[in-house]
Write a protein that holds these residues in place. Structure first.
Motif, short mmCIF file in Angstrom:
data_model
loop_
_atom_site.label_atom_id
_atom_site.label_comp_id
_atom_site.label_asym_id
_atom_site.label_seq_id
_atom_site.Cartn_x
_atom_site.Cartn_y
_atom_site.Cartn_z
N THR A 145 18.75 17.47 -65.34
CA THR A 145 19.40 16.45 -64.51
C THR A 145 20.13 15.41 -65.34
O THR A 145 20.97 14.68 -64.80
CB THR A 145 18.35 15.77 -63.63
N PRO B 4 25.66 15.45 -67.13
CA PRO B 4 26.57 14.93 -66.09
C PRO B 4 27.23 16.02 -65.26
O PRO B 4 27.64 15.78 -64.12
CB PRO B 4 27.60 14.14 -66.90
N GLU B 5 27.36 17.25 -65.80
CA GLU B 5 28.02 18.32 -65.05
C GLU B 5 27.12 18.94 -63.99
O GLU B 5 27.58 19.66 -63.11
CB GLU B 5 28.49 19.43 -65.99
N VAL B 6 25.79 18.68 -64.08
CA VAL B 6 24.82 19.28 -63.16
C VAL B 6 24.68 18.36 -61.95
O VAL B 6 24.20 17.24 -62.06
CB VAL B 6 23.46 19.49 -63.85
N SER B 7 25.10 18.84 -60.79
CA SER B 7 24.98 18.03 -59.58
C SER B 7 23.61 18.18 -58.92
O SER B 7 23.17 17.26 -58.21
CB SER B 7 26.06 18.43 -58.58
N ALA B 8 22.93 19.30 -59.15
CA ALA B 8 21.59 19.49 -58.58
C ALA B 8 20.88 20.59 -59.34
O ALA B 8 21.50 21.54 -59.83
CB ALA B 8 21.67 19.85 -57.10
N LEU C 297 26.65 23.16 -60.18
CA LEU C 297 27.51 22.37 -61.05
C LEU C 297 28.63 21.72 -60.25
O LEU C 297 28.92 22.10 -59.11
CB LEU C 297 28.11 23.25 -62.15
N ASP C 298 29.25 20.72 -60.87
CA ASP C 298 30.44 20.12 -60.28
C ASP C 298 31.56 21.16 -60.20
O ASP C 298 31.57 22.16 -60.95
CB ASP C 298 30.91 18.92 -61.12
N GLU C 299 32.52 20.91 -59.33
CA GLU C 299 33.58 21.88 -59.11
C GLU C 299 34.40 22.14 -60.36
O GLU C 299 34.83 23.27 -60.59
CB GLU C 299 34.49 21.40 -57.97
N ALA D 245 33.40 21.89 -63.49
CA ALA D 245 32.57 22.18 -64.66
C ALA D 245 32.75 23.64 -65.08
O ALA D 245 32.91 24.54 -64.23
CB ALA D 245 31.11 21.89 -64.37
#
Length: 798
Positions: free
Chosen positions: A506, A509-513, A627-629, A631
């Motif tokens: 977590t 920063p690229e990991v959204s969940a 991940l973020d879109e 990433a």
């Protein structure tokens, strides 16, 4: 025969364009069908070769250590069996790459049933046992900075292991490499790879199916010294390969349902080995057969139109002595020759250029040409296509024999018919005469107009279906969450605290969940099949499953099932199911159906809290990362592995749609073939329109219409026919596309709900292109018709 030949040559010279389109379309259809056969063979043949050469087992049954697994060899219906192998689960590592593996205790002689085929290195020998436990000296893992010389030197003190080829590829392992193995008790041991072998079992899949490794019994005892860490597995060959379910039931009766751990069959292994190759073959075969049907309709329409255009000539030929059979043979031979030319061109192109194609297309063709079936299949497919075209041609040419040798003249003054209401209203609106007369000319005869619209609508329907398949592949590739893959990475950590792993994930920063998860193999009621019981996310933080039917689980003992599981258990959403994990029953309420691309959809998904309550998974076995879109999954995976000093096994979750990337080029080729069929049908429609309206052209000229206006009338009639076909074929194609894709999803176990409709913009472009193309194609024939000397002759009255 000489007269028949002269007739055919004259007819072909008069209809060069239609003949060329039919030949090219037939060649494209044959290419599609042959590629379909190549992909079907490409999907199944490698596995079939391994199964045959290794004397593969039809059923693999894994039991507890104290079960009498050897007694299964004496069951009725069992032809032969491998000896029971003692097994232990372990984790192996090589250069920072980890994999789960099932170690089997085997002797220096490979078994007769399910014999591993060594492709590199050699099989185990008695001197491959180190004679002492050396795992403790191995430490926590091999340092990545170690040199090749140190690697080989350490191999002398290690036990030997033969790896199954799929797990060897995942580890980049080859004979001589040393694996660091974490046993069930957490101790680390060294195993030296002595060989790589192929088997007909299910291949290694990270997080789903463990790989297989064969070691000597002494080496297995050092890795798993306690008896409660061991299990057994035995392979059975059956008298009837289709009798797998009954054989498993007899095994359960013999040993007891609490002694059976997992079950796998040869059908599951074959489906796993086929991958996307079989689906590619089915897709190409479906489109090829549909295009063949469209081509047959186009041929039938062309013959019928030519017969109507040659009624006077046919009557004269009959009057001078030609028999009906001779006339039928003339038309039949002409169009059969065109079909034969197209079939021959398609077969030759596929056989010569197919192996030189890039990617999976060329690989499939090269493999197919090396198989025994290739000796007759490339002949059978073109022959079957040619027979279908010939049969359609014969039915249409049969009308020639029914033409009277004394033609009946049409009345000089046609019967007065009331002007259609549509035409009267159009004239009242002062629309251009060319549009009004073109509309009337296009639909003056309901039967012929509907037949022309239907024949042209068929290729347009198929083109729309192809666009739907293309759109679905594109959406699922760029939006994998629609294919049931919302997460991009899966992370497993050995020897790390779960809280530490979660914080490490977590903090990126690229990991959204990050969703914790665990999996277990479960037996269905009757113990005949093994499914995957999966827990993802928590009750307060659920995993974003793709649910096209029902809802997601959010209470204890709720779950969602893949289509393959619903079909296997013959249940539906709302039912309760009972599965067995390690001898303990688990009762779950199915509240929804999820899109499941793994395990043929035989997956039961719930929350991790529900698995903990049932005692199945007290701790997370892995994490799925969303991940973020923007990433990059590969960069995030490399960063996580580096931050954890190689103690995290981070892998990208594969998207099965990527296996179908080779079909895009073939879909484009099919669109071209269908367009050629449409052009051939348009040519027939234009020729029929010019012939049927020949006397109308005299009347139009007599009332003062200029040649340009007469051309506009003919062009408008063709455009209205094409517009009607597009308005019929395109909407029906959208419906058929969604139905076919969802049908394939249900049959493959993924489930319905993945179909994507083509964008409205693409459909409007298709309709516009069809109408503009029809107008462009009809300009030249219309100009020729106007330039001809118009006269009210006897030929126009027949």
């Amino acid at each position: 025969m000489r007269a028949m030949g002269r007739w055919m040559r004259a007819d072909l010279r008069a209809h060069r364009g239609e003949a060329l389109f039919l030949v090219l379309a037939t060649a494209g259809i044959i290419v599609s069908l042959l590629l379909s056969g190549a992909f079907l063979a490409y999907g199944a043949s490698p596995w079939q070769r391994v199964f045959t050469e290794s004397n593969g087992a039809h059923v693999w049954i894994q039991t507890t250590a104290d079960a009498d697994a050897g007694a299964l060899a004496g069951l009725d219906g069992v032809e032969s069996a491998s000896r029971p192998f003692s097994t232990a689960s372990a984790s192996v590592e090589l250069d920072g790459t980890r994999a789960r593996i099932q170690l089997r205790g085997a002797g220096p002689t490979p078994p007769e049933v399910a014999r591993p085929l060594v492709t590199d290195g050699r099989w185990l020998k008695d001197d491959d046992s180190a004679g002492a436990a050396v795992g403790a000296a191995a430490g926590k893992g091999r340092a990545s900075a170690g040199t090749s010389g140190e690697h080989r030197a350490g191999a002398k003190a290690a036990d030997g292991v033969v790896l199954e080829s799929s797990v060897a590829r995942a580890l980049w392992a080859e004979p001589g490499d040393v694996l660091h193995v974490s046993g069930p008790d957490g101790s680390v041991h060294n195993l030296r790879v002595t060989g790589v072998a192929e088997t007909a079992e299910e291949h290694y899949s990270p997080g789903r199916t463990p790989g297989v490794g064969w070691v000597l019994p002494k080496a297995l005892q050092r890795v798993a010294p306690e008896s409660d860490q061991l299990e057994q597995i035995i392979g059975l060959r059956l008298d009837d390969p289709e009798d797998t379910d009954f054989a498993v039931q007899r095994a359960v009766t013999e040993l007891g349902d609490d002694q059976i751990v997992t079950v796998s069959t040869w059908q599951q292994a074959r489906h796993d080995a086929e991958g996307g190759g079989r689906l590619l073959g089915l897709l190409l075969g479906l489109f090829g057969l549909s295009a063949l049907l469209a081509a047959s309709l186009a041929v039938a329409g062309a013959i019928s139109t030519r017969i109507r255009g040659h009624l006077r000539d046919i009557a004269i030929l009959k009057a001078i002595g030609f028999t009906p059979g001779q006339l039928i043979r003339t038309f039949l031979l002409e169009h059969t020759a065109l079909g034969l030319l197209g079939v021959a061109c398609g077969a030759l192109l596929t056989e010569t250029l197919g192996p030189r194609m890039p990617g999976r297309l060329g690989e499939a063709m090269r493999l197919w040409q090396a198989l025994p079936a290739h000796a007759w299949v490339p002949l059978a497919i073109p022959l079957g296509a040619l027979l279908l075209i010939t049969g359609t041609t014969a039915l249409a040419a049969w009308r020639v024999g029914r033409v009277s040798p004394v033609p009946v003249a049409r009345p000089a003054t046609p019967a007065v018919r009331r002007m259609p209401g549509t035409v009267r209203r159009a004239l009242g609106l002062r629309l251009p005469p060319a549009l009004v007369l073109g509309w009337r000319g296009a639909f003056h005869s309901r039967a012929r107009s509907c037949a022309a619209v239907a024949r042209l609508a068929v290729p347009l329907l198929l083109i729309t279906v192809v666009l739907g398949a293309w759109t679905t592949l594109d959406r699922l590739e760029h939006n994998p969450e629609k294919a049931g893959i919302p997460a991009a990475l899966t992370v497993r950590g050995d020897g790390l605290d779960d809280d530490a792993v979660r914080r490490m994930l977590t903090d990126r920063p690229e990991v959204s969940a990050a969703y914790p998860g665990a999996e277990a193999k479960a037996l269905v009621p009757g113990q005949t099949s093994t499914i995957t019981l999966r827990g993802l996310g928590k009750d307060r933080d659920p995993y974003p499953l793709t649910i096209p039917e029902g809802r997601a689980p959010h209470r204890s003992h709720e779950a969602v099932a893949g289509q393959g599981l619903l079909d296997l258990l013959h249940v539906k959403v709302g039912d309760w199911v009972r599965v067995t994990v390690g001898g303990d029953p688990q009762v779950l309420h199915i509240v929804g159906r999820s899109i499941e691309p793994e395990d043929d959809g035989r997956v039961l998904s719930t929350t991790l809290d529900t698995l903990r309550d049932g005692g199945v998974a007290p701790h997370p076995g892995f994490y799925h990362l969303v991940l973020d879109e923007d990433a990059d999954p590969a960069a995030v995976a490399a960063g996580l592995s580096s931050a954890a000093d190689g103690r995290l096994d981070v892998r990208e979750i594969p998207n099965p749609v990527h296996e179908l990337s080779a079909v895009r080029g073939v879909l484009g080729g099919l669109v071209t073939v269908l367009a050629l069929i449409g052009l051939a049908e348009l040519s027939t429609t234009i020729a029929a329109g010019v012939r049927d309206r020949r006397r109308d052209l005299l009347a139009l000229k007599a009332i003062g219409l200029t040649p340009r206006q007469i051309i506009a009338v003919i062009v408008a009639g063709t455009g209205f026919t094409a517009l009607a076909a597009a308005l019929v074929g395109t909407p029906v194609g959208v419906l058929v596309s969604g139905w076919l894709i969802d049908l394939q999803g249900r049959s493959s176990g993924i489930g319905a709900g993945i179909a994507q409709q083509p964008p409205l913009t693409a459909l409007f472009v298709l309709v516009g292109a069809v109408v503009l193309g029809a107008v462009a194609v009809s300009l030249l024939p219309a100009s020729r018709a106007v330039r001809q000397r118009l006269a009210d002759t006897l030929g126009d009255s027949l």
